[in-house]
Scaffold this active site. Structure first.
Site, PDB file in Angstrom:
ATOM      1  N   SER A 711      -0.938  18.974  72.643  1.00 49.89           N
ATOM      2  CA  SER A 711      -1.117  17.957  71.610  1.00 49.89           C
ATOM      3  C   SER A 711      -2.328  17.069  71.854  1.00 49.89           C
ATOM      4  O   SER A 711      -2.484  16.068  71.197  1.00 49.89           O
ATOM      5  CB  SER A 711       0.139  17.081  71.517  1.00 49.89           C
ATOM      6  OG  SER A 711       0.322  16.375  72.719  1.00 49.89           O
ATOM      7  N   LYS A 754       5.614   8.989  70.332  1.00 52.71           N
ATOM      8  CA  LYS A 754       4.165   8.755  70.394  1.00 52.71           C
ATOM      9  C   LYS A 754       3.748   7.591  69.507  1.00 52.71           C
ATOM     10  O   LYS A 754       2.941   6.743  69.908  1.00 52.71           O
ATOM     11  CB  LYS A 754       3.421  10.032  69.979  1.00 52.71           C
ATOM     12  CG  LYS A 754       3.586  11.174  70.976  1.00 52.71           C
ATOM     13  CD  LYS A 754       2.922  12.445  70.473  1.00 52.71           C
ATOM     14  CE  LYS A 754       3.079  13.580  71.479  1.00 52.71           C
ATOM     15  NZ  LYS A 754       2.480  14.832  71.004  1.00 52.71           N
TER      16      LYS A 754
END
Length: 806
Positions: A711, A754
């Site tokens: 990611s 996140k």
């Protein structure tokens, strides 16, 4: 020394009040005195050569010196000798001369009493002699029963002609209460006094007779007990020689009776195996080493609660109520748990019991401290079923779950069977804690056993190796917990339905702290709510500066630390009734702040980008840094990266090169290193030369922390693009997403954690893959969405447009 040597009576003389005994005339007795009034009375008498009167205090008034605190008849006598003892006490030798009646009493130091001689009323000699004969007869009877009776007393009274002296001698050895002793002491009629003494002696005789009878009975009972004991021991010895043992027979009968009771609830094979082992045990010698092992097996099997079920019906309303009572937020996990039990309740109501046990197994997934195990506790409370916790973390031995074969030393059932024994029910709530941390080695793979345990088609006949017969686990409600789903083997993942429990936002942590943690910790530390003042600002500061976690476990520890100090403060200073903890004095209670996430930089920088990462303890913001050095286009990567991130860095570098080649990323000709000839002729160099003539060093701090995952592609690409083009990156923009070689942005996982991390770091904008934007945005807390702009990106050009200062 006679009374004639002193003044005539009545006269006023010093008074000594004795606590224990009545003294009699013609007795010479030691007195130990500690009371100051008594000591001063002795000193006065010796100094002025006067008599004293010794009276006895009444029951319960030993320490008092007032009227009605002592008996009004005492002994008049003189002090023969005085000896001082330690601690201010004295010992005196007192000689009694005559009985006296106290007519008046003066509270002084020493005490004085007006005393007159107590004269006796004497009856006829014949009458007195007859009474004395009866008295002596009874005294002889008493002396035979009472071993402590003075042996020479009978001879003394037989040789004495003075009835008063005889009465005094006998009264002095009788053990009677103070009131009764006073009655005998103060009686002026000699004949009546002798009759009263006879009555007392008769009571003593009866009492001793009863005591003797009781003693004889007790002794005979003890003798019988000893006799029975020795006979039983002899019988045991004989039975042992013959190979027979009644105790063993009783135990075997008990085992058979218990087995018969649970027969209808057991599997046929289980009943047959248990019966076989009981029969085998009955034939074995009790002293055989195998007998104790076999007996342990039989007892373990009979302890399994066959046929014992928690009768409480499943109620989805009760489950929802308990979940809302014990947990704040967690809307989606609560909904899924309610749905799970709603299905079970429906199947139960419609008598579809065979389908009820074939539902999926719930697995709560999330960082530590977010409430996974406590959700299982709430389910247990709501269903009113016992809770069994099986800790799987680090388990490598398959026999821990399946049980050990009985041929091994120290064999025991598996943890699931032990859990049923401890729960005493066949349908408990069983928490399989940390299922992602199961290990495998040469002793087997526990995950393979978990496949059988969690499969509704198989667990109704789970075979424990120790029991050696199948056991039904289908009625157990299994709930598992995990931190990282990726570490669970795929076949095992297929058995479970995962309920994700994400990190808490600061606002959620505040409400959890205010409504749950603080009240619970106050109660644990014995504090009242009124004794501690904690404002919202202080709680927010503790959440943001003193904890680094996704859950609230460390937050609970911080409050515990605070309240320990508050308790000590209150106990050390009685004037403190309330302790106020605020942002100004919090450092007095806690150490220096531990910043969870560094806030966004105020200044835009070249080659520094904010990447969003998922960790097992929640989200985090990782600064991705890059520098360029004159070289040949070599990319070096540091920061303890895994293989996936290393590949992402190479892909990112290639994507940036393509952007430069295509002109999508403009490079100023002035920043490209030139050879002397190019400098001299002012040649315009191809933009692609920028990555051919520079080496790139990409670093993701901190270097000691291992990092991996798909990611970080767009973050690394942006950092490389920034350092090659010398364009600054906006410091308040965070991003997450993976890249393909063609520059497309791929979706990622862990979006909620996140974005919460970006929110905590006070980012103003977050770039996420479009698929995540369309699919996962409804799971993001409103406070996070309201605080920053969340923008979807499709390709790397979108990232450059949003994040670079152009």
């Amino acid at each position: 020394m006679e009374l004639e040597n002193y003044d005539e009576f009545p006269q006023t003389i010093p008074l000594i009040i004795e606590d224990e005994i009545f003294l009699y005339p013609f007795m010479i007795a030691p007195l130990f005195l500690s009371n100051q009034e008594n000591i001063k009375a002795v000193e006065y008498a010796m100094e002025h050569n006067t008599l004293v009167v010794v009276a006895v205090s009444k029951q319960g008034k030993e320490d008092k010196r007032e009227e009605d605190s002592f008996y009004d008849v005492g002994v008049i006598g003189n002090i023969m000798r005085k000896v001082s003892l330690p601690d201010g006490k004295i010992k005196v030798l007192f000689q009694g001369l005559a009985k006296g009646r106290i007519n008046d009493f003066a509270i002084e130091q020493p005490l004085f009493a007006k005393v007159d001689i107590l004269e006796n009323e004497v009856s006829s000699d014949e009458s007195i002699k007859s009474v004395i004969d009866v008295l002596i007869e009874n005294v002889k009877k008493l002396s035979k029963l009472n071993t402590k009776f003075p042996a020479d007393l009978i001879k003394t009274i037989e040789e004495n002609d003075d009835a008063t002296r005889i009465a005094d001698l006998i009264s002095s050895v009788l053990k009677v209460k103070k009131d009764e002793a006073y009655k005998l002491f103060s009686q002026t009629s000699v004949e009546q006094r002798l009759l009263d003494i006879i009555e007392v002696i008769k009571k003593e005789i009866e009492s001793f007779k009863i005591q003797k009878e009781i003693t004889q009975k007790v002794n005979s009972k003890i003798e019988k007990t000893h006799k029975d004991y020795f006979l039983k021991e002899q019988i045991k010895a004989i039975q042992k020689e013959l190979g027979a043992d009644n105790q063993k027979d009783e135990e075997i009968k008990s085992y058979k009776k218990r087995l018969k009771k649970i027969k209808k609830f057991m599997d046929k094979e289980g009943y047959k195996e248990t019966k076989k082992q009981i029969e085998k045990l009955s034939r074995m010698n009790p002293d055989s080493p195998d007998a104790s092992l076999l007996q342990t097996y039989v007892e373990q099997v009979l302890d399994i609660p066959f046929g014992q079920y928690a009768d409480e019906k499943i109620s989805v309303a009760a489950v929802e109520e308990q979940l809302n009572k014990d947990h704040y937020s967690l809307k989606k996990p609560k909904e899924r748990i309610s749905e799970y039990f709603a299905v079970k309740q429906m199947l139960e109501q419609r008598n579809l019991e065979d389908l009820k046990s074939k539902g999926t197994v719930l697995c709560f997934v999330g960082p530590p401290g977010v409430g996974k195990t406590s959700l299982a506790n709430s389910i247990s409370k709501a269903l009113q079923r016992p809770l069994v916790r099986v800790a799987l973390g680090g388990m490598e031995d398959v026999n821990e779950l399946r049980g050990h074969r009985r041929t091994y030393v120290g064999a025991m059932p598996g943890r699931l069977v032990k859990g049923l024994i401890d729960a005493k029910k066949m349908n408990p709530v069983m928490v399989l804690d940390e299922i992602d941390k199961l290990g495998a080695n040469h002793r087997g793979d526990p995950t393979a056993v978990m496949l059988e345990i969690l499969d509704p088609e198989q667990n109704h006949e789970f075979r424990d190796l120790y029991l050696n017969f199948p056991i039904d686990l289908s009625q157990i409600i299994f709930v598992s917990t995990a931190n990282d789903v990726r570490r669970i083997p795929a076949p095992l993942r297929d058995r479970m339905e995962f309920i994700e429990i994400s990190s808490y936002t600061p606002n959620e942590k505040y409400h959890i702290a205010k409504d749950y943690l603080i009240p619970q910790e106050l109660e644990k530390h014995g504090l009242k709510r009124s004794e501690v003042a904690l404002s919202k600002t202080t709680i927010d500061l503790i959440i943001s500066k003193y904890t680094r976690e996704a859950g609230v476990r460390n937050l609970r520890r911080v409050f515990a630390k605070l309240f320990r100090k508050v308790v000590r403060q209150i106990l050390m200073d009685d004037s403190i009734k309330k302790v106020s903890i605020n942002t100004k004095n919090i450092k007095e209670y806690l150490d220096n702040p531990i910043f969870e996430i560094d806030p966004a930089d105020k200044k835009n920088s070249i080659g520094i980008a904010n990447g969003l990462a998922w960790t097992s303890v929640g989200g985090d913001v990782l600064k991705t840094e890059a520098i360029k050095l004159k070289g040949k286009g070599i990319l070096s990567v540091t920061g303890n990266l895994g293989e996936v991130m290393k590949e992402s860095s190479r892909i990112s570098y290639s994507v940036v090169k393509v952007l430069i080649d295509n002109g999508a990323l403009l490079i100023d000709n002035e920043i490209i290193p030139k050879f002397p000839k190019e400098e001299e002729e002012k040649i315009i160099v191809n933009p692609s030369e920028v990555y051919k003539r520079y080496d790139i060093h990409l670093h993701i701090p901190e270097g000691a922390t291992p990092k991996d995952g798909p990611s970080a592609g767009i973050t690394m690409a942006l950092t490389i693009a920034s350092v090659l083009s010398e364009k600054a990156i906006k410091s308040d923009v965070a991003m997450t997403g993976e890249l393909t070689l063609s520059g497309k942005v791929l979706p990622i996982g862990g979006l909620k954690e996140k974005l919460i991390a970006a929110y905590k770091a006070k980012m103003k904008k977050a770039l996420i893959p479009r698929k995540n934007f369309e699919r996962d945005l409804d799971e993001i807390p409103d406070e996070v969405k309201d605080a920053m702009e969340i923008k979807p990106v499709d390709v790397i050009e979108d990232v450059l447009k949003e994040a670079l200062v152009l």
